[in-house]
Design an enzyme around this catalytic site. Structure first.
Site, mmCIF file in Angstrom:
data_model
loop_
_atom_site.group_PDB
_atom_site.id
_atom_site.type_symbol
_atom_site.label_atom_id
_atom_site.label_comp_id
_atom_site.label_asym_id
_atom_site.label_seq_id
_atom_site.Cartn_x
_atom_site.Cartn_y
_atom_site.Cartn_z
ATOM 1 N N LYS A 102 -3.544 -39.377 -9.882
ATOM 2 C CA LYS A 102 -3.844 -40.470 -10.803
ATOM 3 C C LYS A 102 -3.220 -41.772 -10.331
ATOM 4 O O LYS A 102 -3.579 -42.834 -10.802
ATOM 5 C CB LYS A 102 -3.423 -40.123 -12.229
ATOM 6 C CG LYS A 102 -2.025 -39.616 -12.413
ATOM 7 C CD LYS A 102 -1.842 -39.084 -13.841
ATOM 8 C CE LYS A 102 -0.506 -38.368 -13.980
ATOM 9 N NZ LYS A 102 -0.393 -37.695 -15.264
ATOM 10 N N LYS B 150 10.321 -40.632 -5.712
ATOM 11 C CA LYS B 150 9.881 -41.624 -6.701
ATOM 12 C C LYS B 150 10.731 -42.883 -6.687
ATOM 13 O O LYS B 150 10.235 -43.963 -6.987
ATOM 14 C CB LYS B 150 9.903 -41.019 -8.111
ATOM 15 C CG LYS B 150 8.759 -40.056 -8.373
ATOM 16 C CD LYS B 150 8.628 -39.812 -9.869
ATOM 17 C CE LYS B 150 7.568 -38.789 -10.188
ATOM 18 N NZ LYS B 150 7.582 -38.413 -11.599
ATOM 19 N N LYS C 127 -3.283 -35.117 -1.992
ATOM 20 C CA LYS C 127 -3.636 -34.557 -3.297
ATOM 21 C C LYS C 127 -4.430 -35.560 -4.133
ATOM 22 O O LYS C 127 -4.144 -36.751 -4.089
ATOM 23 C CB LYS C 127 -2.345 -34.218 -4.060
ATOM 24 C CG LYS C 127 -2.187 -32.733 -4.307
ATOM 25 C CD LYS C 127 -0.826 -32.390 -4.842
ATOM 26 C CE LYS C 127 -0.610 -32.765 -6.290
ATOM 27 N NZ LYS C 127 0.652 -32.220 -6.835
#
Ligand code: TRP
Length: 338
Positions: free
Chosen positions: A204, A117, A201
């Site tokens: 969102k 991240k 995957k």
């Protein structure tokens, strides 16, 4: 001492939830309610660790209500199971601070999700993003939860929570004070992948909205996203061996099986040798049939934000009733004067 079984899980209120969240997580939560006492929270404090939820107060508040509505619409029963917002239970933050002092820098330096991240510019990431897994450990242990349904990507964070629990127990002379929370890995059987790329995957954060089916999408949008989903030129396979190297076909068949609650082999047999066009129509119909009631209930709930806020408030007070005596005991053990 064995700890009383208690399930805790949470989702971040960033953007809207999608089919992957429903099949991979929410559906399991609904089932777990039947088996054990549960607590489900919306982790708003985690949401402000990264840009997606930071500095956007109106959007964050809206996302919190949307995620809450999704939990309820998917079948979590707020009468039985407290649904609450992490930020409304101050004990999460209090225990997280103590845990920041229990956890070692070396442990956090190993967290792969932080590395992913924070990317190339680690020095620009928030300190909150770094210590995110410590807050997650507090979310779980402030209730002495024993079972934590999470995706595969959260396994390392659960290991950290176990290490923190063990070190606290050891350092504060309380051998069984905190349990060793077990991950309950959900979503492996039904890993829902992107509709645009069967190797990624469903997410969102994917910039293409066509890659996912949002729980807030209406019937028409759902059908059109499925019809436009990426496939390959071959007809549908006759056996699961033929799914090798056909990630898009595999994903759509998996979604069908999960929504129909059928064995994947049975679904393969049913559509063997057919063209994608016909299968996609069947899949679109099934998806709409399954998601429409959820979608309607979400919209009904979101039409009355006051009702959602009441549910969150009452969930938070029930959660606090569990957390307060545990936190009082933590303070005593640490040596804080109350
Ligand atoms: N980190 C989790 C995720 O991204 C969300 C989360 C925060 C969580 N606190 C939790 C999950 C506690 C389970 C238990 O999926």
């Amino acid at each position: 001492m064995t700890h009383t079984p208690l399930v805790l899980s949470g989702m971040q209120p960033t953007n809207t939830l999608h089919l992957g969240n429903y099949l991979g997580a929410l559906k399991n939560w609904v089932r777990m309610q039947e088996e054990m006492p549960c607590l489900f929270c919306v982790v708003d404090m985690h949401a402000i660790t990264a840009d997606a939820g930071y500095g956007k107060p109106a959007e964050l508040a809206q996302s919190i209500r949307e995620v809450t509505a999704a939990y309820i619409a998917a079948g979590v029963d707020p009468k039985r199971t407290p649904i609450f917002n992490q930020g409304q239970v101050p004990e999460h933050a209090e225990l997280a601070w103590v845990f920041n002092c229990v956890a070692r820098l070396g442990w956090l330096d190993r967290m792969t999700q932080f590395k992913e991240k924070s990317g190339k510019h680690k020095e620009r990431a928030s300190v909150g993003l770094y210590t995110y897994p410590v807050l997650m450990a507090a979310d779980i242990l402030v209730y002495r939860a024993t079972h934590v349904p999470v995706g595969e990507d959260q396994k390392q964070h659960l290991e950290l929570a176990r290490d923190i629990a063990a070190k606290f127990n050891n350092d504060f002379g309380a051998p069984d004070f905190f349990p060793q929370p077990e991950p309950v890995i959900t979503g492996t059987a039904t890993r829902v992948m992107s509709l645009r790329d069967g190797t990624k995957k469903m997410s969102k954060s994917d910039e293409s909205d066509a890659s996912r089916i949002n729980l807030t999408d209406d019937a028409e949008t759902i059908a059109s996203k499925i019809k436009r989903a990426k496939t390959d030129p071959l007809p549908l396979p006759a056996s699961k061996d033929e799914l090798k190297d056909r990630p898009e076909a595999e994903n759509l068949l998996n979604i069908y099986a999960a929504l129909a609650e059928q064995d994947r082999d049975a679904v393969i047999a049913q559509f063997a040798g057919q063209q994608f066009s016909g299968f996609k129509t069947a899949l679109a119909d099934l998806t709409v049939a399954r998601l429409e009631p959820i979608n309607k209930e979400m919209r009904r709930l979101l039409g009355d934000p006051g009702e959602i806020d009441n549910i969150l408030r009452s969930g938070a007070s029930r959660a606090r009733a569990i957390a307060t005596p545990i936190m009082d005991e933590v303070k005593k053990r640490v040596g804080f004067i109350s």
